[in-house]
Structures are given as structure tokens and as C-alpha cells.
Design a protein around this motif. Structure first.
Motif, PDB file in Angstrom:
ATOM      1  N   GLY A 262       0.795  -1.228   0.000  1.00  0.00           N
ATOM      2  CA  GLY A 262       0.000   0.000   0.000  1.00  0.00           C
ATOM      3  C   GLY A 262       0.818   1.263   0.000  1.00  0.00           C
ATOM      4  N   ASN A 263       2.111   1.190  -0.376  1.00  0.00           N
ATOM      5  CA  ASN A 263       2.970   2.367  -0.330  1.00  0.00           C
ATOM      6  C   ASN A 263       2.438   3.467  -1.235  1.00  0.00           C
ATOM      7  OD1 ASN A 263       5.398   3.856   0.288  1.00  0.00           O
ATOM      8  ND2 ASN A 263       5.998   3.419  -1.828  1.00  0.00           N
ATOM      9  N   THR A 264       2.405   4.692  -0.714  1.00  0.00           N
ATOM     10  CA  THR A 264       1.812   5.803  -1.459  1.00  0.00           C
ATOM     11  C   THR A 264       2.804   6.912  -1.762  1.00  0.00           C
ATOM     12  OG1 THR A 264       1.109   6.801   0.641  1.00  0.00           O
ATOM     13  CG2 THR A 264      -0.482   5.403  -0.516  1.00  0.00           C
ATOM     14  N   GLY A 265       4.093   6.647  -1.677  1.00  0.00           N
ATOM     15  CA  GLY A 265       4.994   7.693  -2.111  1.00  0.00           C
ATOM     16  C   GLY A 265       6.290   7.862  -1.357  1.00  0.00           C
ATOM     17  N   THR A 266       6.532   7.117  -0.314  1.00  0.00           N
ATOM     18  CA  THR A 266       7.789   7.281   0.410  1.00  0.00           C
ATOM     19  C   THR A 266       8.969   6.885  -0.459  1.00  0.00           C
ATOM     20  OG1 THR A 266       6.777   6.900   2.549  1.00  0.00           O
ATOM     21  CG2 THR A 266       9.124   6.515   2.394  1.00  0.00           C
ATOM     22  N   GLY A 268      10.614   5.836  -4.253  1.00  0.00           N
ATOM     23  CA  GLY A 268      10.436   6.039  -5.680  1.00  0.00           C
ATOM     24  C   GLY A 268      11.786   6.260  -6.324  1.00  0.00           C
ATOM     25  N   ILE A 269      12.209   5.364  -7.212  1.00  0.00           N
ATOM     26  CA  ILE A 269      13.540   5.428  -7.770  1.00  0.00           C
ATOM     27  C   ILE A 269      13.735   6.706  -8.578  1.00  0.00           C
ATOM     28  CG2 ILE A 269      12.825   4.070  -9.789  1.00  0.00           C
ATOM     29  CD1 ILE A 269      15.724   2.958  -9.799  1.00  0.00           C
ATOM     30  N   GLY A 270      14.781   7.413  -8.244  1.00  0.00           N
ATOM     31  CA  GLY A 270      15.166   8.584  -9.012  1.00  0.00           C
ATOM     32  C   GLY A 270      14.279   9.791  -8.851  1.00  0.00           C
ATOM     33  N   LEU A 271      13.271   9.759  -7.994  1.00  0.00           N
ATOM     34  CA  LEU A 271      12.346  10.872  -7.915  1.00  0.00           C
ATOM     35  C   LEU A 271      13.017  12.147  -7.429  1.00  0.00           C
ATOM     36  CD1 LEU A 271       9.046   9.323  -6.514  1.00  0.00           C
ATOM     37  CD2 LEU A 271       9.504  10.115  -8.812  1.00  0.00           C
ATOM     38  N   HIS A 272      13.798  12.032  -6.389  1.00  0.00           N
ATOM     39  CA  HIS A 272      14.413  13.220  -5.810  1.00  0.00           C
ATOM     40  C   HIS A 272      15.858  12.965  -5.405  1.00  0.00           C
ATOM     41  CE1 HIS A 272      10.832  15.826  -5.573  1.00  0.00           C
ATOM     42  NE2 HIS A 272      10.197  14.681  -5.508  1.00  0.00           N
ATOM     43  N   CYS A 273      16.568  12.171  -6.166  1.00  0.00           N
ATOM     44  CA  CYS A 273      17.962  11.900  -5.813  1.00  0.00           C
ATOM     45  C   CYS A 273      18.872  12.963  -6.420  1.00  0.00           C
ATOM     46  CB  CYS A 273      18.378  10.495  -6.247  1.00  0.00           C
ATOM     47  SG  CYS A 273      18.123  10.144  -7.997  1.00  0.00           S
ATOM     48  N   ALA A 274      18.481  14.233  -6.273  1.00  0.00           N
ATOM     49  CA  ALA A 274      19.261  15.352  -6.775  1.00  0.00           C
ATOM     50  C   ALA A 274      20.259  15.794  -5.710  1.00  0.00           C
ATOM     51  CB  ALA A 274      18.327  16.502  -7.152  1.00  0.00           C
ATOM     52  N   PRO A 275      21.320  16.507  -6.113  1.00  0.00           N
ATOM     53  CA  PRO A 275      22.309  16.969  -5.121  1.00  0.00           C
ATOM     54  C   PRO A 275      21.676  17.762  -3.977  1.00  0.00           C
ATOM     55  CG  PRO A 275      23.155  17.266  -7.333  1.00  0.00           C
ATOM     56  CD  PRO A 275      21.730  16.817  -7.484  1.00  0.00           C
ATOM     57  N   ASP A 276      20.644  18.543  -4.260  1.00  0.00           N
ATOM     58  CA  ASP A 276      20.019  19.341  -3.208  1.00  0.00           C
ATOM     59  C   ASP A 276      19.399  18.453  -2.144  1.00  0.00           C
ATOM     60  OD1 ASP A 276      18.883  21.928  -2.130  1.00  0.00           O
ATOM     61  OD2 ASP A 276      17.021  20.837  -2.524  1.00  0.00           O
ATOM     62  N   TYR A 277      18.738  17.377  -2.562  1.00  0.00           N
ATOM     63  CA  TYR A 277      18.106  16.462  -1.610  1.00  0.00           C
ATOM     64  C   TYR A 277      19.162  15.801  -0.737  1.00  0.00           C
ATOM     65  CZ  TYR A 277      15.026  12.770   0.147  1.00  0.00           C
ATOM     66  OH  TYR A 277      14.311  11.937   0.958  1.00  0.00           O
ATOM     67  N   TRP A 278      20.263  15.401  -1.333  1.00  0.00           N
ATOM     68  CA  TRP A 278      21.355  14.789  -0.579  1.00  0.00           C
ATOM     69  C   TRP A 278      21.926  15.791   0.423  1.00  0.00           C
ATOM     70  CZ3 TRP A 278      24.720  10.341  -2.321  1.00  0.00           C
ATOM     71  CH2 TRP A 278      23.989   9.446  -3.122  1.00  0.00           C
ATOM     72  N   PHE A 279      22.126  17.030  -0.036  1.00  0.00           N
ATOM     73  CA  PHE A 279      22.707  18.050   0.836  1.00  0.00           C
ATOM     74  C   PHE A 279      21.798  18.334   2.023  1.00  0.00           C
ATOM     75  CE2 PHE A 279      23.535  22.507   2.008  1.00  0.00           C
ATOM     76  CZ  PHE A 279      24.878  22.400   2.331  1.00  0.00           C
ATOM     77  N   GLN A 280      20.491  18.446   1.766  1.00  0.00           N
ATOM     78  CA  GLN A 280      19.544  18.756   2.841  1.00  0.00           C
ATOM     79  C   GLN A 280      19.515  17.647   3.885  1.00  0.00           C
ATOM     80  OE1 GLN A 280      18.346  21.577   3.104  1.00  0.00           O
ATOM     81  NE2 GLN A 280      18.225  22.494   1.092  1.00  0.00           N
ATOM     82  N   THR A 281      19.607  16.412   3.449  1.00  0.00           N
ATOM     83  CA  THR A 281      19.478  15.289   4.383  1.00  0.00           C
ATOM     84  C   THR A 281      20.793  14.929   5.089  1.00  0.00           C
ATOM     85  OG1 THR A 281      19.735  13.818   2.474  1.00  0.00           O
ATOM     86  CG2 THR A 281      17.510  14.218   3.250  1.00  0.00           C
ATOM     87  N   ASN A 332      11.926  10.357  -0.910  1.00  0.00           N
ATOM     88  CA  ASN A 332      11.620  11.631  -1.556  1.00  0.00           C
ATOM     89  C   ASN A 332      10.916  12.630  -0.649  1.00  0.00           C
ATOM     90  OD1 ASN A 332       8.881  10.675  -1.478  1.00  0.00           O
ATOM     91  ND2 ASN A 332       9.276   9.523  -3.333  1.00  0.00           N
ATOM     92  N   GLU A 333      10.827  12.340   0.659  1.00  0.00           N
ATOM     93  CA  GLU A 333      10.053  13.247   1.509  1.00  0.00           C
ATOM     94  C   GLU A 333      10.682  13.491   2.878  1.00  0.00           C
ATOM     95  OE1 GLU A 333      10.088  10.541   3.302  1.00  0.00           O
ATOM     96  OE2 GLU A 333       8.006  10.202   3.812  1.00  0.00           O
ATOM     97  N   TYR A 334      12.009  13.381   2.977  1.00  0.00           N
ATOM     98  CA  TYR A 334      12.772  13.736   4.174  1.00  0.00           C
ATOM     99  C   TYR A 334      12.362  12.970   5.436  1.00  0.00           C
ATOM    100  CZ  TYR A 334      14.101  17.837   1.391  1.00  0.00           C
ATOM    101  OH  TYR A 334      14.564  18.676   0.407  1.00  0.00           O
ATOM    102  N   GLY A 335      11.615  11.901   5.300  1.00  0.00           N
ATOM    103  CA  GLY A 335      11.161  11.180   6.484  1.00  0.00           C
ATOM    104  C   GLY A 335       9.818  11.658   6.994  1.00  0.00           C
ATOM    105  N   GLY A 336       9.110  12.470   6.190  1.00  0.00           N
ATOM    106  CA  GLY A 336       7.771  12.913   6.570  1.00  0.00           C
ATOM    107  C   GLY A 336       7.771  13.853   7.748  1.00  0.00           C
ATOM    108  N   ALA A 337       6.685  13.798   8.520  1.00  0.00           N
ATOM    109  CA  ALA A 337       6.539  14.656   9.699  1.00  0.00           C
ATOM    110  C   ALA A 337       7.397  14.086  10.818  1.00  0.00           C
ATOM    111  CB  ALA A 337       5.072  14.726  10.118  1.00  0.00           C
ATOM    112  N   SER A 338       8.651  14.479  10.838  1.00  0.00           N
ATOM    113  CA  SER A 338       9.579  13.904  11.811  1.00  0.00           C
ATOM    114  C   SER A 338      10.784  14.810  11.977  1.00  0.00           C
ATOM    115  CB  SER A 338      10.041  12.512  11.360  1.00  0.00           C
ATOM    116  OG  SER A 338      10.722  12.595  10.119  1.00  0.00           O
ATOM    117  N   TYR A 339      11.560  14.531  13.009  1.00  0.00           N
ATOM    118  CA  TYR A 339      12.738  15.317  13.362  1.00  0.00           C
ATOM    119  C   TYR A 339      13.964  14.734  12.683  1.00  0.00           C
ATOM    120  CZ  TYR A 339      15.817  18.042  16.430  1.00  0.00           C
ATOM    121  OH  TYR A 339      16.750  18.926  16.931  1.00  0.00           O
ATOM    122  N   GLY A 340      14.691  15.571  11.943  1.00  0.00           N
ATOM    123  CA  GLY A 340      15.866  15.094  11.236  1.00  0.00           C
ATOM    124  C   GLY A 340      15.496  14.137  10.120  1.00  0.00           C
TER     125      GLY A 340
END
Length: 477
Positions: A262-266, A268-281, A332-340
Motif C-alpha cells: 500500500g505504499n503511497t509515495g515514500t 520512488g527510484i530517481g524521484l528526488h535523488c538530486a544533489p540538493d536532496y542529498w545536501f539537505q538530508t 523523496n520526503e525527508y522522512g515525513g513529519a519527523s525530526y531530522g
């Protein structure tokens, strides 16, 4: 020396237990991470069923429908273990989620998350004690600091799968080291079972642990005698996987985890594997290293100790690297509603162990220890702010619409700190300075309002409506 070690163990247990008693949460947030699991705890522990539509947590967003019933879509093993404990308490004392909601939540959180923190400390401390260099007191401080200056601390106050997965990863490393010292089938089996437990809690991390266990046992086994140990690893790991599949079938009528089906979006291959996403996380508002800069020491530690690290250490680092690459690439969503970035919590002990080995190899010197103390203090502050609300209101990447207040307050640290400061002193200096530094009164107000609802604190809503911030914005009661 053994008596001294025992006294230090007791001191660490008492300290962590006191922290757990004082900071463990007695309510769940609106976040589905908590309520979904507690739905299973109540349903199975009190009603003897797996579907959650007749529980106090049926409205959770992390749910899925099947065969006319509503189920949690979280992996079952942790929830089932918590349900077994709660069920026993319920049968003996009568405590339940209907009449004793907060007490029931508090006890489950305390037993599983507080208990996990104590076990992490004991396992790390006893493992470091086998390191020949370094004072015993320093080994104790490093083990205790792992539990108090990282996201392991932040999430030790709520029921979650990440801190138990971290314990399983550390167990695997310890088992591999035991196998190095004495290559027995028991140690090989324990390493595989620990990897399987990690997989039952966190599927990707468990997969990498399984590979690490197989490689580690293969490399540590005597030449010409690798077949039995490797077969033991495969059989032991497979037994855990089969047990989880059987549990799924008993609960849902299908061995496939509903989290996958039932996965709804956590993921997804290649969706947000951009340098910015890596840097933010890694380095910015969700950063593994910006929240816990002590972990940056893994890079010089691994390089300088490259000839001295054991296979168990390299297996732990390999698991950490693989899990990091996976979660940075396939989420693709930083871990959702969570810390870090909560998905990387399980790898913290593997990194911490290598850094600890490096620090213990130093000759005592203030100029070396002072920077370490500063890094640990930084981590202690961010971790305690995270413990205020681990599953907090936060920016969720592509799921967060343009113009949302979390596009202004992107950092969960800043958001938690603002809410915590406002709750304690709505007109205090820190609160005013935080609001002024953010520079957007409306975003601050919305964050505080939604956070109060998210944490189920109506008194905080009243406090907000009576504040100077509400008056400044012209918000009526």
C-alpha cells in the motif's frame, strides 16, 4: 576493574532510566507513525484482532483497507511485541487505552523506547571495554553519549522502529566480533538473527545487514571450513524472514507487508535523488551531520584506522554506507513529519563505534578532547530539542505545497525550538528572538497553531490565541 565497570553500568542505567521516566511521551501526535502502531497494540493486546477500526487510533493516516477491515500499514513485528506486553499488563491490571489512554501510551513508550536506549548503552559500553586502549571512564562516556547526543535520544521517548533497528545493527556487529574471537555456529547464527531482526524493523537496513553478516562470517571463517557457518547464516536469516511473512499471513491473509503493497509515495527510484536532496538530508535542515557533527569524525577515523579496523567494523560501515545511499536515492520526503532524517537512525551505532575506537587510541590531551566535547554538546542540544516532539510538524519535501508555512520554517530543529520556547514562555526573550529571526509572523503563528493541534495540546492553542503574536496579527479568539 570489573567492579568499577559494574558500577559504571549501573550509573548509566540509572541515568538513562531517569531520562526516560521524565521525558517519555504520554500522548501520540497526529502523525501516523505513532497512532498506526498503537492501533495494533490496542487491537491485538485488548481485542485479540489485527484490524484497528475499533480502536482509539482508527483515524490514523498510515492505514490501509483489506477484506472489509482497516489495518495499520506499518511492519508488524514491533507492534506485535508491544501488543504482547500491553496485553499482559491489561490482563493483570486492567489498564486499557479507553479508560487509561495516557498511562497506556506512556508505559508502552517507556518499556520499548526507554528500554531500547538502555540496551544500546550496555551493548556499546561492554563492546568498547574489549578495546585495549583508552580509560574505562572514557568508554563509559562515549557509550552514554551515543544515547544522549544523537537522534537515538530524540526518538527514545516514543514508540518507533528506528531505535530498535539501531540496536539490531549493533548486535550484528558485536556478534561478528565474537565470531572473530571464537568462530562458533552460535555466534554466526546470532549475527544472522540480528540482521533478520533489523530487517523485521526496517526492511532495507535489514537487507544490507544480512549481506554484511554473510560477508563478515565468510571472511572470518577458517579456510576450508566456511560452508557450515555460511549455511547457518542463511538458515537463521531466512527463518526470521519466514516468521515475518507468516505473521503477515496470519494478520492479513497475505505474506506481503501492507507497507509495501500500500505504499503511497515514500519510495520512488530517481524521484528526488538530486544533489540538493542529498545536501539537505546530510548537511542542512534535515542533516545527519548538521544535527550530530560528532559523526563527521567517522571520515578521519576510518581513514587513519583503516589498517586496524576489524572486519566487524568494516561490515558495520558497509551497512551504514549502503543504507545511506539507498535512503538518499530512493526516498523523496525527508522522512515525513519527523525530526531530522529518521531513516538513518539505525546506522548511528556503526558509525559511533568506529569513531570511538579512534578516540580511544589517542594520547590524552585537552586540545584533542575539547573539540570532541563541543561536538557532543552540539549534538546534546539538538537531540534534546528533538525529544520535545520527534514526530513533529515539518517540511515534507515534494509533499509540502508552495506557500506552506514549513517552506519558511524548514528546519525541524527551529520548529521544535520555537514551539518548546513558546509553550514555556510565550512572551520570553528566546521566543521573541526566534520569531524575529524567522522574520515571518504569520508563518510562526501557523506553525505554532498546527503544532499545538498536532501534539493534541488544546491548552497551547488557548495560550497562542491570547499571545501578543496573535494580537499583532489581529487573530481573534
Amino acid at each position: 576493574m570489573r567492579k568499577k565497570a559494574r558500577r559504571l553500568q549501573y550509573a548509566g542505567i540509572v541515568f538513562l532510566l531517569l531520562f526516560a521516566v521524565l521525558y517519555t511521551k504520554e500522548e501520540v501526535t497526529i502523525s501516523g507513525n505513532e497512532s498506526s502502531r498503537f492501533g495494533v497494540v490496542q487491537a491485538l493486546g485488548e481485542q485479540g484482532v489485527f484490524y484497528i477500526e475499533h480502536t482509539n487510533f482508527a483515524s490514523t493516516v498510515d492505514r490501509t483497507g483489506r477484506d472489509g477491515h482497516v489495518y495499520s500499514d506499518k511492519p508488524l513485528p514491533l507492534s506485535v511485541c508491544a501488543a504482547a506486553v500491553h496485553g499482559a499488563i491489561h490482563r493483570v491490571t486492567g489498564i486499557n487505552f479507553t479508560e487509561n489512554r495516557m498511562l497506556s501510551i506512556y508505559l508502552v513508550n517507556l518499556i520499548f523506547s526507554g528500554g531500547c536506549s538502555i540496551l544500546l548503552f550496555l551493548l556499546m559500553f561492554n563492546h568498547l571495554r574489549r578495546t585495549s586502549r583508552g580509560r574505562l571512564e572514557l568508554k563509559w562516556l562515549l557509550a552514554l553519549a551515543m544515547c544522549l547526543t544523537t537522534w537515538l535520544c530524540s526518538y527514545s521517548v516514543v514508540l518507533n522502529n528506528h531505535t530498535p533497528a539501531a540496536l539490531a545493527v549493533l548486535c550484528m556487529i558485536v556478534a561478528l566480533e565474537k565470531y572473530r574471537r571464537k568462530p562458533t555456529l552460535k555466534a554466526a547464527s546470532f549475527a544472522a538473527l540480528a540482521a533478520g531482526a533489523a530487517g523485521a524493523l526496517d526492511i532495507p537496513t535489514g537487507l544490507f545487514c544480512g549481506i554484511a553478516a554473510l560477508v563478515g562470517i565468510g571472511l572470518e571463517s577458517p579456510a576450508g571450513n566456511r560452508l557450515k557457518p555460511l549455511a547457518t547464516v542463511v538458515v537463521s536469516g531466512a527463518s526470521v524472514a519466514l516468521a515475518v511473512l507468516a505473521l503477515n499471513f496470519i494478520a492479513y491473509g497475505t505474506p506481503v507487508p501492507l507497507y509495501v503493497a500500500g505504499n503511497t509515495g515514500t519510495f520512488g527510484i530517481g524521484l528526488h535523488c538530486a544533489p540538493d536532496y542529498w545536501f539537505q538530508t546530510l548537511f542542512e535542515f534535515r542533516g545527519l551531520f548538521s544535527y550530530q557533527p560528532f559523526l563527521l569524525l567517522v571520515f578521519p577515523a576510518a581513514w587513519l584506522l583503516r589498517r586496524k579496523l576489524r572486519i566487524s567494523d568494516w561490515c558495520g560501515l558497509g551497512t551504514a554506507l549502503a543504507a545511506t545511499f539507498f535512503y538518499l536515492t530512493f526516498t523523496n520526503e525527508y522522512g515525513g513529519a519527523s525530526y531530522g532524517f529518521r531513516y538513518l537512525i539505525p546506522i548511528i551505532p556503526a558509525i559511533w563505534l568506529v569513531i570511538s575506537r579512534w578516540i580511544l587510541s589517542w594520547e590524552p590531551a585537552i586540545w584533542k578532547m575539547l573539540p570532541v566535547a563541543i561536538l557532543l554538546l552540539w549534538g546534546a542540544v539538538t537531540s534534546l530539542v528533538g525529544a520535545y516532539c520527534p514526530f513533529c510538524v515539518a517540511n515534507e519535501g515534494f509533499r509540502t505545497p508552495p506557500g506552506h508555512f514549513s517552506q519558511v520554517i524548514r528546519s525541524p530543529f527551529l520548529g521544535n525550538l520555537l514551539t518548546m520556547s513558546f509553550e514555556r514562555e510565550p512572551e520570553g526573550n528566546l521566543t521573541r528572538q526566534l520569531i524575529d529571526s524567522i522574520g515571518n509572523d504569520e508563518a510562526c503563528f501557523r506553525h505554532l497553531y498546527v503544532s499545538a493541534l498536532h501534539m493534541r495540546k488544546p491548552e497551547l492553542v488557548v495560550q497562542l490565541m491570547q499571545s501578543s503574536l496573535a494580537k499583532k496579527l489581529g487573530v481573534s479568539r
